[in-house]
Design an enzyme around this catalytic site. Structure first.
Site, PDB file in Angstrom:
ATOM      1  N   TYR A 121      52.523  39.217  37.642  1.00  0.00           N
ATOM      2  CA  TYR A 121      53.874  39.689  37.961  1.00  0.00           C
ATOM      3  C   TYR A 121      54.634  38.729  38.880  1.00  0.00           C
ATOM      4  CZ  TYR A 121      52.385  44.325  36.208  1.00  0.00           C
ATOM      5  OH  TYR A 121      51.936  45.376  35.440  1.00  0.00           O
ATOM      6  N   ASP A 122      54.073  37.553  39.139  1.00  0.00           N
ATOM      7  CA  ASP A 122      54.710  36.610  40.061  1.00  0.00           C
ATOM      8  C   ASP A 122      56.180  36.322  39.739  1.00  0.00           C
ATOM      9  OD1 ASP A 122      52.381  36.432  41.495  1.00  0.00           O
ATOM     10  OD2 ASP A 122      51.887  34.387  40.888  1.00  0.00           O
ATOM     11  N   HIS A 178      49.446  37.775  49.441  1.00  0.00           N
ATOM     12  CA  HIS A 178      48.509  38.856  49.732  1.00  0.00           C
ATOM     13  C   HIS A 178      47.073  38.361  49.685  1.00  0.00           C
ATOM     14  CE1 HIS A 178      49.332  38.427  45.517  1.00  0.00           C
ATOM     15  NE2 HIS A 178      48.385  39.241  45.144  1.00  0.00           N
ATOM     16  N   ASN A 216      39.771  35.461  34.549  1.00  0.00           N
ATOM     17  CA  ASN A 216      41.158  35.008  34.624  1.00  0.00           C
ATOM     18  C   ASN A 216      41.181  33.591  35.208  1.00  0.00           C
ATOM     19  OD1 ASN A 216      43.774  34.459  35.834  1.00  0.00           O
ATOM     20  ND2 ASN A 216      44.275  36.612  35.541  1.00  0.00           N
ATOM     21  N   ALA A 217      41.585  32.611  34.389  1.00  0.00           N
ATOM     22  CA  ALA A 217      41.560  31.213  34.813  1.00  0.00           C
ATOM     23  C   ALA A 217      42.493  30.955  35.990  1.00  0.00           C
ATOM     24  CB  ALA A 217      41.923  30.297  33.647  1.00  0.00           C
ATOM     25  N   GLY A 218      43.651  31.621  36.008  1.00  0.00           N
ATOM     26  CA  GLY A 218      44.591  31.442  37.101  1.00  0.00           C
ATOM     27  C   GLY A 218      44.032  31.931  38.415  1.00  0.00           C
ATOM     28  N   ASP A 249      40.429  42.391  43.670  1.00  0.00           N
ATOM     29  CA  ASP A 249      41.204  43.390  42.939  1.00  0.00           C
ATOM     30  C   ASP A 249      42.571  43.432  43.595  1.00  0.00           C
ATOM     31  OD1 ASP A 249      40.960  45.196  40.633  1.00  0.00           O
ATOM     32  OD2 ASP A 249      41.660  46.691  42.061  1.00  0.00           O
ATOM     33  N   SER A 250      43.571  43.175  42.801  1.00  0.00           N
ATOM     34  CA  SER A 250      44.912  43.056  43.361  1.00  0.00           C
ATOM     35  C   SER A 250      45.907  43.704  42.430  1.00  0.00           C
ATOM     36  CB  SER A 250      45.266  41.585  43.593  1.00  0.00           C
ATOM     37  OG  SER A 250      45.107  40.834  42.408  1.00  0.00           O
TER      38      SER A 250
END
Length: 207
Positions: A167-168, A193, A15-17, A74-75
């Site tokens: 989900y931001d 977080h 995931n680039a972000g 992991d979030s």
């Protein structure tokens, strides 16, 4: 407690972000971050039932494949009114089915699932929620370290903002009127977080 030295650190993500956010947090400590995706490492099956289990699965797989220290995140988002869902299945809710187009993740669809379920409950639905983040470090010899963080907030609709990912756009942290996708990235890095988990990691690894 074993410590990371300066040098290369594999970030176990495609995931680039997420890579950009983690790299920014680690930049002051002399870490050269490279993603598992850039190394061509496969993504292991996340078969755990907790964030800790899944973070360790990813970190260990990357460390073994690269023979370098590896960091996995992991979030996920947990919504009180949905019994803590999506939780560890946060990314799965964004997976397209075969009839929904090319393989990949559709976060707008995932946000819509959360909202649809809350609306189905009705006006009394509890929209309080929280983002969890677990950071796991694994070394090639099998040693590991785990750090957990959390930020509480409320689910909003419709999505707002273009600065975040996942989900931001529907998460408003407590004490703010802006979503994570509207907040300046530097501010998000301070209160998120992931920032909470990183503060614990930095205190132990670089303090």
């Amino acid at each position: 407690m074993r410590r990371l030295g300066s040098g290369k650190l594999v970030i176990a993500t495609h995931n680039a972000g997420k890579l950009k956010e983690i790299s920014a947090l680690l930049a002051p400590y002399g870490m050269e971050c490279i993603s598992a995706g850039a190394l061509g490492l496969p993504e292991p099956a996340e078969t755990g039932t907790t964030f800790v289990e899944n973070a360790l699965i990813k970190a260990r797989a990357a460390a073994q494949a690269s023979q370098l220290p590896s960091l996995a995140d992991d979030s996920g988002l947990s919504v009180t009114g949905l019994g803590g869902r999506p939780g560890v299945y946060t990314a799965d809710w964004a997976e397209r089915q075969w009839f929904e187009g090319e393989p990949g993740r559709d976060w707008y669809m995932a946000m819509g699932k959360v909202e649809g379920m809350l609306q189905a409950i009705g006006l009394e639905a509890d929209r309080s929620c929280w983002f969890s983040c677990v950071l796991a470090i694994a070394w090639p010899d099998g040693e590991t370290a785990v750090y957990e963080g959390r930020v509480d907030g409320t689910c909003t609709w419709p999505p707002r903002g273009l600065k975040g990912f996942g989900y931001d756009p529907v998460f408003v942290p407590n004490g703010s009127t802006l979503t994570f996708a509207e907040i300046d990235p530097d501010e998000k890095h301070r209160i998120s977080h992931r920032a909470d988990a990183f503060a614990k990691l930095v205190a132990e690894q670089f303090g």
